[in-house]
Design a protein around this motif. Structure first.
Motif, PDB file in Angstrom:
ATOM      1  N   ARG A   1      -9.677 -10.939  -6.415  1.00  0.00           N
ATOM      2  CA  ARG A   1      -8.844 -10.975  -7.503  1.00  0.00           C
ATOM      3  C   ARG A   1      -9.379 -12.211  -8.459  1.00  0.00           C
ATOM      4  O   ARG A   1      -9.841 -13.346  -7.822  1.00  0.00           O
ATOM      5  CB  ARG A   1      -7.496 -11.364  -7.104  1.00  0.00           C
ATOM      6  CG  ARG A   1      -6.665 -10.192  -6.439  1.00  0.00           C
ATOM      7  CD  ARG A   1      -5.275 -10.534  -6.254  1.00  0.00           C
ATOM      8  NE  ARG A   1      -4.655  -9.444  -5.925  1.00  0.00           N
ATOM      9  CZ  ARG A   1      -3.447  -9.422  -5.156  1.00  0.00           C
ATOM     10  NH1 ARG A   1      -2.636 -10.562  -5.226  1.00  0.00           N
ATOM     11  NH2 ARG A   1      -2.880  -8.267  -5.241  1.00  0.00           N
TER      12      ARG A   1
ATOM     13  N   GLU B   1       2.450  -5.716   0.139  1.00  0.00           N
ATOM     14  CA  GLU B   1       1.755  -6.930  -0.215  1.00  0.00           C
ATOM     15  C   GLU B   1       1.674  -7.870   1.158  1.00  0.00           C
ATOM     16  O   GLU B   1       2.621  -8.608   1.600  1.00  0.00           O
ATOM     17  CB  GLU B   1       1.629  -7.755  -1.182  1.00  0.00           C
ATOM     18  CG  GLU B   1       0.873  -8.347  -1.986  1.00  0.00           C
ATOM     19  CD  GLU B   1      -0.554  -7.727  -2.015  1.00  0.00           C
ATOM     20  OE1 GLU B   1      -0.309  -6.631  -2.608  1.00  0.00           O
ATOM     21  OE2 GLU B   1      -1.407  -8.237  -2.275  1.00  0.00           O
TER      22      GLU B   1
ATOM     23  N   HIS C   1       0.369  -0.177   0.625  1.00  0.00           N
ATOM     24  CA  HIS C   1       0.583  -1.166   1.320  1.00  0.00           C
ATOM     25  C   HIS C   1       1.807  -2.183   0.875  1.00  0.00           C
ATOM     26  O   HIS C   1       1.940  -2.135  -0.314  1.00  0.00           O
ATOM     27  CB  HIS C   1      -0.504  -2.225   1.737  1.00  0.00           C
ATOM     28  CG  HIS C   1      -1.229  -2.749   0.390  1.00  0.00           C
ATOM     29  ND1 HIS C   1      -1.721  -1.782  -0.330  1.00  0.00           N
ATOM     30  CD2 HIS C   1      -0.998  -3.877  -0.238  1.00  0.00           C
ATOM     31  CE1 HIS C   1      -2.251  -2.553  -1.516  1.00  0.00           C
ATOM     32  NE2 HIS C   1      -1.955  -3.677  -1.362  1.00  0.00           N
TER      33      HIS C   1
ATOM     34  N   HIS D   1       2.558  -0.295  -2.332  1.00  0.00           N
ATOM     35  CA  HIS D   1       1.900   0.083  -3.876  1.00  0.00           C
ATOM     36  C   HIS D   1       0.384   0.270  -3.340  1.00  0.00           C
ATOM     37  O   HIS D   1       0.200  -0.006  -2.389  1.00  0.00           O
ATOM     38  CB  HIS D   1       1.858  -1.020  -4.891  1.00  0.00           C
ATOM     39  CG  HIS D   1       1.355  -2.170  -4.473  1.00  0.00           C
ATOM     40  ND1 HIS D   1       2.140  -2.997  -3.611  1.00  0.00           N
ATOM     41  CD2 HIS D   1       0.196  -2.894  -4.603  1.00  0.00           C
ATOM     42  CE1 HIS D   1       1.344  -4.392  -3.255  1.00  0.00           C
ATOM     43  NE2 HIS D   1       0.368  -4.052  -3.830  1.00  0.00           N
TER      44      HIS D   1
HETATM   45 FE   LIG Z   1      -1.702  -5.023  -2.919  1.00  0.00          FE
END
Ligand SMILES: [Fe+2]
Length: 335
Positions: free
Chosen positions: A70, A94, A92, A318
């Motif tokens: 990220r 988070e 999953h 998500h």
């Molecule tokens: Fe994620």
């Protein structure tokens, strides 16, 4: 999906006023529905998104111990994932593999994709409720053990397509002592291996009780970490898209997985999961069962520019469907 749209004025300030006045009602709806979509508001920049997310959740965080690469865009806003578009990101909750999973998540569509790239959601309370009771009991009784193998800054180049970001990128340091301290805080067993590699192992319950409603939730990364999961996922992706692009990657992932079964020890995989009580393998049929239920209960809406998707991370997962072309989805999360 519960959706909030403008009552006339679609400016950012109108949205913020509404979020302030309806905050309690929205939180209730978020707990009930698991996710809420804010659509049709003029949110043009990552800073606009951050302002909106901070109204909903003043305690946003910026430490990230997850597996996706990220990049940071503002103090609390990051790219959702820098993984290439053809990678499937399975559903999953988070960081469910850590004792400190974030409570709420916020996604924002900064650049609208035009070919795939949805961020589907799935109510993991339903997955728990619909599981074969025998399989569910087994997971509840035995728990899950997560295995991650990281390369380091001095590792010879890895050819594994599943390889995670490097351990120095994950921990933002090259100091072994700092890494070990962080691992201790997160209940992770860290083992340094030859060729500058690091193995992280931790055990977690497979389910969790929702803190507000008391409902049980499937709350672990089996469908992400298990070495069979990506190949199974692409079969579902192909069934949905029915195009050459998905066919190509479905065949590639299933071929790679076939050879891994023959030649690679599961515990040497970049990511894998076994039962926690005696390290025995979780059968492929169990992974398939869970992924089928997830796809049965999944809701995948195409993104629209400026959308904000709020998620109760303690009930709702998500993921990301594969995509081609431009796409920039950003994320922020609470403690
Ligand atoms: Fe994620």
């Amino acid at each position: 999906m519960y959706t909030v749209t403008p009552n006339g004025d679609s400016s950012k300030n109108a949205l913020i006023d509404r979020l302030v006045s309806d905050k309690d009602d929205l939180k209730t709806k978020l707990i009930e529905n698991g996710a809420i979509l804010l659509r049709g508001y003029e949110l043009r920049t990552p800073e606009d998104f951050e302002d909106v997310a901070l109204v909903l959740e003043p305690g946003l965080q910026n430490n990230y111990a997850g597996t996706s690469p990220r990049n940071s865009r503002t103090k609390f806003v990051h790219s959702a994932s820098e993984l290439p578009g053809h990678y499937p990101i399975m559903q999953h909750c988070e960081m469910s593999f850590l004792p400190t999973a974030p409570r709420f998540l916020f996604f924002y569509c900064f650049v609208e994709p035009n070919d795939g790239g949805e961020t589907p959601v799935c109510d993991f309370r339903k997955v728990y409720a619909q599981m074969d009771p025998k399989i569910r009991d087994e997971f509840e009784r035995r728990g899950v053990k997560l295995i991650r193998n990281y390369t380091g800054p001095n590792t010879k180049a890895s050819t594994d397509v599943y390889q995670l970001k490097r351990w120095d990128e994950l921990f933002k340091t090259t100091d072994h002592a700092v890494v070990e301290e962080e691992c201790k805080k997160n209940d992770l067993t860290a083992t340094w291996l030859e060729d500058d590699k690091l193995k992280l192992v931790n055990s977690r319950p497979a389910m969790q009780k929702h803190p507000e409603t008391g409902e049980m939730v499937w709350f672990n990364h089996l469908q992400v970490f298990h070495r069979e999961a990506a190949a199974i996922e692409y079969r579902h992706v192909f069934k949905r898209r029915r195009d050459l692009y998905s066919l190509k990657y479905m065949l590639a992932l299933n071929t790679i997985t076939f050879f891994k079964r023959l030649f690679k020890k599961p515990s040497d995989e970049a990511m894998h999961m076994v039962f926690a009580d005696n390290d025995s393998e979780i059968p492929r049929s169990y992974v398939e069962h869970v992924q089928n239920l997830i796809w049965d209960n999944m809701e995948a809406n195409p993104w629209k520019l400026g959308d904000v998707l709020m998620i109760d991370n303690f009930s709702t997962s998500h993921g990301r469907l594969p995509y081609k072309g431009p796409r920039d989805i950003l994320v922020a999360w609470s403690a």
